[in-house]
Design an enzyme around this catalytic site. Structure first.
Site: not given
Lengths: 431, 431
Positions: B191, B12-13, B303, B46, B133, B10, B16, B206
């Site tokens: 971000e 594929l960024g 990463g 998506k 984590v 689920l 993924g 975490k």
């Protein structure tokens, strides 16, 4: 299966007592984890008449190993007695009696690990040995499970607490090796005969075990190139520090394609390297994986309760496997044939400290020699010796060079008329 | 079982794609470990029309989640799409379809972990989440297996790479928070909306997951007392350094008897503490166990490939369990009821930086106030401000004090006529 698990313990020294303490003290928690009570039923001891307090009171003591190994009521054997040849026979007997084995014995595992694994598998038994490397640090499990998907390419370990304690004190308090060793012996950090620790043999055993697991090859003690710390001088440490390095006894296991290199030697690390901050009797294993990059596992490398923690965590894993009916099925055999790198393909930087004539042309002669061996300099410092006119000290760090070229130049420098002596030379890592 | 394992992915960024890369690149090694080939068969994306190169070429892409979740050919589901509510429904559907689940989703696990675990167990499935984590660091496995026999009493974590990067650069280069944050955003370390990172919410999630596992209690995000780093100033960092401390955003999970405390806040650590040397975007979790003592686990906290390593190591564990027939049976439910410590029983040292009148009697008034609240001083420094005559700065570190007393004194100092302002105050740990 009975409604509890019965353990036979071989040895009731420091670690054995710690194992018994943890099992009794954490009984509720352990029962929650494995689903049934855990009892130490019988212990092999050297002297069954010796007075022992808690937690030995409720346990049957015996001086006859077969009372333990052949007892059909015992489900698994925990070996914390040490020794190699006799102990190996005991563990084989236990495995052939279909008892899974947990051992803390690095001497045994570094030499006979592959053979014992085979026997365990053939008998449908587990053989766990987390405590054999880096005491309380769960490094073997991290290599086999946590980093299972990665391809480990390098491990560097501070895996001997005694030598790390000695080097730390030598550096921090500017004291001599002999002085600190004597103190370490008094404090119980070093053995009366410290050879195995200070000459790097203990560390080499652990590196063999780490390499076997991390590289999935059968690596033995004989594959490790070993140099200890007994020749490290205060001057070496002072010059290292001046150049931004910290000296540690480092075990290196490195993979390059399908070839590996395993060694233990005093090594200079940049002061900013994670291993450089590992002080006193602490251990740490730095692991480099192709995908994960840099990781490090830090903790106590020895001691009664830290080591016992690793043993009892293994006991939990082995009991879980027993209850799930998967004993002897969870461990994987080595995947690759072992191939050791030649001295031509082992590369690293080197530190040299040389005693030379303080006269015109010395630099030129030396640099010619290095150039002829294809070794470049990264840094070089010449310092006249105040109390010895006519003599200078040269400290240098090379660029990455072949180990064979390094060994050649050590000989050639000794033959050079302007060089009185190579005071020392060390490997440099971690940059 | 088929002769290979089929995975539904689920998302594929970044992560993924990393998972797919590792599975393809390390296929031989993985096959050796689990005994059969592993294939990613289907991926929920998506946009199914988007051009993607290797390793997506051979995989069926779909925009319909139920194409993946309900496909009877898929053996397990790997969730790396993120999100909470919808994702939770997907994972429940997968588990009810008897597919084990691996997730990297800390947002989800910190809030709905206990519920998902129950559903997994009820359906005889595994639910693994190592990547949630500290990215590539196998810390969850170390807590649940490696240190299984010990009683964990304290964990301190640098578990957010963005804030650790920001603090490191602020300290090393004497730069402001805003300046470094802006750079981190440009480099992709932070971000566009950095709130969750810089305000400590990500780290809190975490810590909730770590505490749940380490203390065997159901701890949620709402149990964590949270303070971020956006108010940390260059002066705070400079004074900390002068006093021998390093500022880090530290998650603390501490057990005292049967009560626990969970918090995240900027914290001063002695410069010699193992966590103090964890710089840049690296993560580390320091674990204190009753028997093992101090351990630390260090590595990349995020990463593509580090996180994917953790995911695929979970995939290996889940497949091993499937092949051994023990899926859903290896994880243990929490043993204890959660009880949070009151502010009266939480104790620590505190650092204060105060702006006060530079006149006779200030010290006396202040010290009376601290004494009345039963807070002693460990160190105190007063420095006149050169460019502001009549005003002085006081920097102090208290002895261990109740959190309730700390909060009371913050109010009372604000009311004291000689104190203009509390510039800052922080928790001090690690001594």
């Amino acid at each position: 299966m009975k409604n509890h698990v019965s353990i036979g313990l071989l040895g009731l020294g420091t670690v054995g007592t710690g194992v018994a303490e943890i099992i009794y003290r954490h009984q509720d928690q352990l029962m929650h984890k494995v689903g049934c009570p855990i009892q130490i039923e019988k212990v092999l001891v050297k002297d069954g008449t010796k007075e022992r307090g808690w937690p030995a009171n409720d346990i049957v003591l015996t001086e006859n190993p077969y009372d333990v190994l052949d007892d059909p009521e015992l489900d698994l054997i925990v070996e914390v007695m040490g020794g190699v040849d006799e102990t190996k026979e005991y563990l084989i007997r236990a495995l052939e009696n279909k008892k899974s084995v947990i051992t803390a014995n690095k001497d045994l595992m570094a030499v006979h690990g592959p053979e014992l694994h085979e026997i365990a598998r053939a008998n449908g038994c587990d053989l766990y040995y987390e405590a054999s490397v880096a005491g309380g640090i769960p490094i073997l499990r991290s290599l086999s499970d946590g980093l299972a998907s990665d391809r480990i390419t390098k491990m560097m370990g501070i895996v001997n607490g005694t030598t790390n304690y000695i080097l730390t004190k030598m550096i921090q308090d500017s004291r001599s090796f002999d002085d600190v060793l004597f103190e370490a012996q008094k404090l119980g950090y070093a053995e009366a005969d410290p050879t195995s620790d200070v000459e790097g043999i203990d560390a080499a055993r652990k590196m063999a075990i780490l390499a076997t697991l991390g590289f999935s090859m059968n690596v033995g003690l004989q594959d490790v190139d070993i140099k200890g710390i007994s020749q490290v001088s205060g001057e070496d440490l002072a010059f290292s520090k001046k150049m931004g390095y910290v000296m540690k006894l480092i075990g290196i296991a490195e993979r390059d394609g399908d070839e590996i290199e395993i060694s233990v030697q005093p090594t200079l690390l940049p002061a900013t390297h994670p291993l450089a901050a590992v002080n006193d009797e602490f251990n740490a294993v730095y692991v480099y994986g192709e995908s994960v990059g840099e990781t490090m596992f830090y903790g106590p490398g020895a001691g009664k309760l830290p080591t016992a923690t690793a043993v009892v965590s293994d006991v939990i894993a082995v009991i879980k496997n027993m209850r799930l009916g998967v004993s002897g099925k969870t461990v994987v055999t080595p995947q690759y044939e072992k191939k050791l790198k030649s001295d031509e393909s082992i590369r690293s930087k080197y530190f040299f400290r040389l005693r030379v004539k303080d006269e015109v042309g010395v630099f030129s002669k030396m640099t010619q020699l290095f150039a002829a061996n294809n070794i470049g300099f990264e840094r070089i410092m010449q310092l006249p010796l105040e109390d010895e006119p006519g003599i200078a000290e040269i400290v240098l760090i090379t660029h990455s060079a072949q180990k064979s070229a390094y060994e050649r130049i050590v000989n050639e420098l000794n033959d050079l008329d302007v060089v009185f002596q190579i005071n020392s030379s060390y490997r440099v890592e971690g940059e």
